[in-house]
Design a protein around this motif. Structure first.
Motif, mmCIF file in Angstrom:
data_model
loop_
_atom_site.group_PDB
_atom_site.id
_atom_site.type_symbol
_atom_site.label_atom_id
_atom_site.label_comp_id
_atom_site.label_asym_id
_atom_site.label_seq_id
_atom_site.Cartn_x
_atom_site.Cartn_y
_atom_site.Cartn_z
ATOM 1 N N ALA A 82 0.835 -1.206 0.000
ATOM 2 C CA ALA A 82 0.000 0.000 0.000
ATOM 3 C C ALA A 82 0.868 1.254 0.000
ATOM 4 C CB ALA A 82 -0.940 0.002 1.200
ATOM 5 N N GLY A 83 1.912 1.250 0.816
ATOM 6 C CA GLY A 83 2.807 2.409 0.869
ATOM 7 C C GLY A 83 3.490 2.667 -0.462
ATOM 8 N N GLU A 84 4.025 1.611 -1.071
ATOM 9 C CA GLU A 84 4.682 1.762 -2.379
ATOM 10 C C GLU A 84 3.683 2.168 -3.454
ATOM 11 O OE1 GLU A 84 6.711 -1.925 -3.142
ATOM 12 O OE2 GLU A 84 8.320 -1.473 -1.722
ATOM 13 N N PHE A 85 2.488 1.582 -3.404
ATOM 14 C CA PHE A 85 1.462 1.891 -4.391
ATOM 15 C C PHE A 85 1.081 3.371 -4.312
ATOM 16 C CE2 PHE A 85 -2.759 1.905 -6.312
ATOM 17 C CZ PHE A 85 -2.601 1.041 -7.377
ATOM 18 N N PHE A 86 0.801 3.844 -3.088
ATOM 19 C CA PHE A 86 0.409 5.244 -2.932
ATOM 20 C C PHE A 86 1.564 6.186 -3.259
ATOM 21 C CE2 PHE A 86 -3.368 3.513 -1.175
ATOM 22 C CZ PHE A 86 -4.337 4.501 -1.322
ATOM 23 N N ALA A 87 2.801 5.800 -2.918
ATOM 24 C CA ALA A 87 3.965 6.644 -3.256
ATOM 25 C C ALA A 87 4.125 6.763 -4.772
ATOM 26 C CB ALA A 87 5.234 6.075 -2.625
ATOM 27 N N ALA A 88 3.994 5.633 -5.467
ATOM 28 C CA ALA A 88 4.103 5.661 -6.930
ATOM 29 C C ALA A 88 2.981 6.499 -7.528
ATOM 30 C CB ALA A 88 4.068 4.236 -7.492
ATOM 31 N N ARG A 89 1.784 6.353 -6.978
ATOM 32 C CA ARG A 89 0.651 7.124 -7.478
ATOM 33 C C ARG A 89 0.799 8.604 -7.150
ATOM 34 N NH1 ARG A 89 0.149 2.528 -9.516
ATOM 35 N NH2 ARG A 89 -1.807 1.833 -10.369
ATOM 36 N N LEU A 90 1.423 8.923 -6.017
ATOM 37 C CA LEU A 90 1.700 10.326 -5.703
ATOM 38 C C LEU A 90 2.651 10.927 -6.736
ATOM 39 C CD1 LEU A 90 2.066 10.568 -1.812
ATOM 40 C CD2 LEU A 90 0.537 11.913 -3.264
ATOM 41 N N PHE A 91 3.642 10.147 -7.127
ATOM 42 C CA PHE A 91 4.563 10.608 -8.167
ATOM 43 C C PHE A 91 3.813 10.873 -9.462
ATOM 44 C CE2 PHE A 91 7.288 9.753 -11.824
ATOM 45 C CZ PHE A 91 8.270 10.711 -11.628
ATOM 46 N N SER A 92 2.964 9.921 -9.865
ATOM 47 C CA SER A 92 2.228 10.119 -11.119
ATOM 48 C C SER A 92 1.201 11.242 -10.982
ATOM 49 C CB SER A 92 1.603 8.818 -11.629
ATOM 50 O OG SER A 92 0.654 8.311 -10.736
ATOM 51 N N LEU A 93 0.667 11.457 -9.768
ATOM 52 C CA LEU A 93 -0.212 12.610 -9.541
ATOM 53 C C LEU A 93 0.569 13.905 -9.762
ATOM 54 C CD1 LEU A 93 -2.854 13.981 -8.575
ATOM 55 C CD2 LEU A 93 -1.932 13.793 -6.247
ATOM 56 N N GLY A 94 1.801 13.945 -9.272
ATOM 57 C CA GLY A 94 2.644 15.120 -9.492
ATOM 58 C C GLY A 94 2.862 15.379 -10.969
ATOM 59 N N VAL A 95 3.097 14.306 -11.717
ATOM 60 C CA VAL A 95 3.249 14.435 -13.170
ATOM 61 C C VAL A 95 1.963 14.993 -13.776
ATOM 62 C CG1 VAL A 95 3.516 13.119 -15.322
ATOM 63 C CG2 VAL A 95 5.001 12.626 -13.363
ATOM 64 N N GLU A 96 0.824 14.458 -13.334
ATOM 65 C CA GLU A 96 -0.465 14.909 -13.880
ATOM 66 C C GLU A 96 -0.772 16.356 -13.487
ATOM 67 O OE1 GLU A 96 -4.940 13.176 -14.485
ATOM 68 O OE2 GLU A 96 -3.887 12.615 -12.646
#
Length: 154
Positions: A82-96
């Motif tokens: 969950a931590g890695e998933f949300f961290a990766a998604r936070l990165f892609s949110l930053g890109v978006e």
């Protein structure tokens, strides 16, 4: 028929990722559209962030259980995933989010608006569609090669 079954078996993961990715995108876009309507488009970055949170929760559950088949129910592994998933998604949110700023504010997509079948299509929505392609690709690689690659059957 055997070739089709073999193809589906071989491509199961990617086909499920596409299916649940499409559903996740639907959750994201529907939430973004609804929040944009409620705020008259004023808070597009906040609308995008809330839509993102809802879609990430949906994506984590479907990716873990159905796409990558992570069987672990152990609390430590679940928290790591969950931590890695949300961290990766936070990165892609930053890109978006950065992409939305570039498209809407720098490139003037905010001035685009037209109606198709009674639905208003805005420049913000067009920018979001373009960025969704980039985000989906990033998210697949994070999930496949980092988050769910370890402890698949633990």
């Amino acid at each position: 028929m055997k070739k089709i079954k073999a193809f589906l078996k071989e491509k199961r993961e990617i086909l499920l990722y596409i299916l649940f990715g499409a559903l996740t995108t639907l959750v994201n876009f529907a939430a973004f559209w609804l929040f944009s309507l409620l705020s008259s488009g004023r808070y597009y970055l906040l609308n995008n962030a809330v839509a993102w949170l809802l879609s990430v929760i949906f994506a984590f559950v479907t990716n873990k259980l159905f796409v990558f088949g992570s069987k672990s129910r152990n609390f430590k592994t679940l928290m790591r995933e969950a931590g890695e998933f949300f961290a990766a998604r936070l990165f892609s949110l930053g890109v978006e989010e950065a992409g939305l700023i570039i498209f809407v504010e720098w490139l003037g997509f905010d001035s685009i608006s037209f109606t198709v079948f009674g639905i208003e299509i805005t420049g913000q929505l067009i920018a979001k569609v373009i960025l969704a392609v980039v985000v989906v690709i990033l998210n697949y690689f994070f999930s496949k090669f980092i988050i769910f690659a370890k402890n698949r059957n633990a």
